[in-house]
Design a protein around this motif. Structure first.
Motif, PDB file in Angstrom:
ATOM      1  N   THR A   1      74.852  -3.231   4.388  1.00 18.25           N
ATOM      2  CA  THR A   1      73.822  -4.262   4.324  1.00 18.25           C
ATOM      3  C   THR A   1      73.691  -4.704   2.875  1.00 18.25           C
ATOM      4  O   THR A   1      73.517  -3.872   1.983  1.00 18.25           O
ATOM      5  N   LEU A   2      73.804  -5.999   2.639  1.00 19.16           N
ATOM      6  CA  LEU A   2      73.587  -6.582   1.316  1.00 19.16           C
ATOM      7  C   LEU A   2      72.122  -6.981   1.229  1.00 19.16           C
ATOM      8  O   LEU A   2      71.594  -7.618   2.140  1.00 19.16           O
ATOM      9  N   ILE A   3      71.472  -6.609   0.133  1.00 20.87           N
ATOM     10  CA  ILE A   3      70.066  -6.949  -0.098  1.00 20.87           C
ATOM     11  C   ILE A   3      69.980  -7.847  -1.328  1.00 20.87           C
ATOM     12  O   ILE A   3      70.507  -7.505  -2.381  1.00 20.87           O
ATOM     13  N   VAL A   4      69.306  -8.988  -1.195  1.00 14.03           N
ATOM     14  CA  VAL A   4      69.042  -9.864  -2.325  1.00 14.03           C
ATOM     15  C   VAL A   4      67.550  -9.768  -2.607  1.00 14.03           C
ATOM     16  O   VAL A   4      66.726 -10.050  -1.742  1.00 14.03           O
ATOM     17  N   ASN A   5      67.224  -9.328  -3.837  1.00  8.32           N
ATOM     18  CA  ASN A   5      65.843  -9.080  -4.229  1.00  8.32           C
ATOM     19  C   ASN A   5      65.417 -10.129  -5.251  1.00  8.32           C
ATOM     20  O   ASN A   5      66.198 -10.495  -6.131  1.00  8.32           O
ATOM     21  N   LYS A   6      64.178 -10.604  -5.144  1.00  2.00           N
ATOM     22  CA  LYS A   6      63.692 -11.694  -5.992  1.00  2.00           C
ATOM     23  C   LYS A   6      63.432 -11.289  -7.444  1.00  2.00           C
ATOM     24  O   LYS A   6      63.315 -12.148  -8.306  1.00  2.00           O
TER      25      LYS A   6
ATOM     26  N   PRO B   1      68.507 -19.556  -2.344  1.00  2.26           N
ATOM     27  CA  PRO B   1      68.317 -20.734  -3.203  1.00  2.26           C
ATOM     28  C   PRO B   1      68.901 -20.496  -4.590  1.00  2.26           C
ATOM     29  O   PRO B   1      69.028 -19.353  -5.034  1.00  2.26           O
ATOM     30  N   ALA B   2      69.246 -21.569  -5.285  1.00  2.65           N
ATOM     31  CA  ALA B   2      69.729 -21.461  -6.659  1.00  2.65           C
ATOM     32  C   ALA B   2      68.738 -20.633  -7.468  1.00  2.65           C
ATOM     33  O   ALA B   2      67.525 -20.767  -7.319  1.00  2.65           O
ATOM     34  N   GLY B   3      69.254 -19.735  -8.323  1.00  3.72           N
ATOM     35  CA  GLY B   3      68.394 -18.883  -9.131  1.00  3.72           C
ATOM     36  C   GLY B   3      69.088 -17.587  -9.478  1.00  3.72           C
ATOM     37  O   GLY B   3      70.298 -17.431  -9.289  1.00  3.72           O
ATOM     38  N   LYS B   4      68.297 -16.645  -9.993  1.00 10.09           N
ATOM     39  CA  LYS B   4      68.821 -15.330 -10.395  1.00 10.09           C
ATOM     40  C   LYS B   4      68.093 -14.250  -9.622  1.00 10.09           C
ATOM     41  O   LYS B   4      66.869 -14.273  -9.521  1.00 10.09           O
ATOM     42  N   TYR B   5      68.857 -13.289  -9.102  1.00  4.83           N
ATOM     43  CA  TYR B   5      68.336 -12.241  -8.220  1.00  4.83           C
ATOM     44  C   TYR B   5      68.970 -10.902  -8.570  1.00  4.83           C
ATOM     45  O   TYR B   5      70.015 -10.854  -9.217  1.00  4.83           O
ATOM     46  N   SER B   6      68.370  -9.813  -8.092  1.00  2.00           N
ATOM     47  CA  SER B   6      69.042  -8.520  -8.143  1.00  2.00           C
ATOM     48  C   SER B   6      69.680  -8.276  -6.780  1.00  2.00           C
ATOM     49  O   SER B   6      69.253  -8.829  -5.763  1.00  2.00           O
ATOM     50  N   VAL B   7      70.737  -7.464  -6.793  1.00  3.18           N
ATOM     51  CA  VAL B   7      71.504  -7.195  -5.577  1.00  3.18           C
ATOM     52  C   VAL B   7      71.581  -5.692  -5.359  1.00  3.18           C
ATOM     53  O   VAL B   7      71.909  -4.933  -6.287  1.00  3.18           O
ATOM     54  N   TYR B   8      71.291  -5.278  -4.162  1.00  2.00           N
ATOM     55  CA  TYR B   8      71.399  -3.886  -3.739  1.00  2.00           C
ATOM     56  C   TYR B   8      72.223  -3.858  -2.456  1.00  2.00           C
ATOM     57  O   TYR B   8      72.419  -4.898  -1.819  1.00  2.00           O
ATOM     58  N   THR B   9      72.684  -2.678  -2.075  1.00  2.00           N
ATOM     59  CA  THR B   9      73.380  -2.536  -0.801  1.00  2.00           C
ATOM     60  C   THR B   9      72.919  -1.249  -0.119  1.00  2.00           C
ATOM     61  O   THR B   9      72.382  -0.345  -0.774  1.00  2.00           O
ATOM     62  N   ILE B  10      73.153  -1.206   1.176  1.00  2.00           N
ATOM     63  CA  ILE B  10      72.968   0.022   1.940  1.00  2.00           C
ATOM     64  C   ILE B  10      74.315   0.320   2.588  1.00  2.00           C
ATOM     65  O   ILE B  10      74.677  -0.281   3.599  1.00  2.00           O
ATOM     66  N   PRO B  11      75.105   1.211   1.979  1.00  2.00           N
ATOM     67  CA  PRO B  11      76.402   1.547   2.565  1.00  2.00           C
ATOM     68  C   PRO B  11      76.252   2.441   3.795  1.00  2.00           C
ATOM     69  O   PRO B  11      75.358   3.292   3.850  1.00  2.00           O
ATOM     70  N   SER B  12      77.098   2.227   4.779  1.00  2.00           N
ATOM     71  CA  SER B  12      77.215   3.140   5.913  1.00  2.00           C
ATOM     72  C   SER B  12      78.694   3.217   6.259  1.00  2.00           C
ATOM     73  O   SER B  12      79.512   2.534   5.653  1.00  2.00           O
ATOM     74  N   THR B  13      79.046   4.025   7.228  1.00  2.00           N
ATOM     75  CA  THR B  13      80.461   4.218   7.541  1.00  2.00           C
ATOM     76  C   THR B  13      81.102   3.003   8.192  1.00  2.00           C
ATOM     77  O   THR B  13      82.278   2.738   7.971  1.00  2.00           O
TER      78      THR B  13
END
Length: 190
Positions: free
Chosen positions: A123-128, A107-119
């Protein structure tokens, strides 16, 4: 004698109030309270990148570390572990319209973004929780996760680079490039 003592005290008071140290030196007093201390220079500069995908205005703000001859993925950034996807504070994503990041509705708004890299894929993570230090990640606050495709770049990129590219209509992509790795996820604006 008393006159000389009072005179010496008066001169000392004038010297202290005028901002000079005792002993006749010319060093100014410490920085005044009216002037704020300068923020220390960051090792990883911070940047905001913006892009339009359809009608959506998307901005990401992140710290941009340098490779500096280090092994990045599988070294500095471990495989199969949550990474802040930048340096210092958590990387943020802000959108003025609802989006799809891969299969994740945002949804529209502001979030933090993390990832889990693998070979083979990321995985992209969107955190509230948008405003937080990058290592304070709490999975319980996740909005959700989506898969990113990974490829090898034709040349090495010294500094972590994020970009938002608009495509045809309401489609586009988010790309993360560093070292010789490129991770991408499609964006669809609602």
């Amino acid at each position: 004698m008393r006159l000389y003592t009072c005179l010496a005290c008066s001169l000392l008071a004038v010297a202290v109030l005028s901002g000079f140290a005792c002993g006749g030196g010319s060093e100014p007093a410490a920085e005044s309270a009216a002037e704020p201390a300068a923020e220390p220079e960051r090792l990883s500069p911070h940047e905001s990148v913006s892009g339009m995908v359809g009608e959506a205005n998307i901005t990401m703000t992140y710290g941009r570390p340098y490779k500096k001859g280090r092994e990045i993925y599988g070294g500095l950034v471990p495989f199969d572990a949550v990474w802040r996807t930048g340096a210092d504070e958590a990387t943020t994503l802000e959108t003025d319209r609802d989006l799809m990041l891969g299969e994740l509705h945002v949804p529209a708004g502001k979030y933090s973004v993390y990832t889990i890299p693998s070979t083979s894929e990321w995985t992209l993570i969107v955190n509230k929780v948008a405003e937080q230090w990058g290592t304070r990640y709490d999975e319980a606050e996740d909005l959700g996760r989506a898969q990113m495709s990974v490829s090898e770049a034709s040349e090495m990129t010294e500094q972590l680079t994020l970009s938002i590219e608009g495509g045809e209509g309401a489609s586009g992509s988010l790309t993360i490039v560093w070292d010789t790795t490129v991770a991408t996820i499609p964006i669809m604006a609602h």
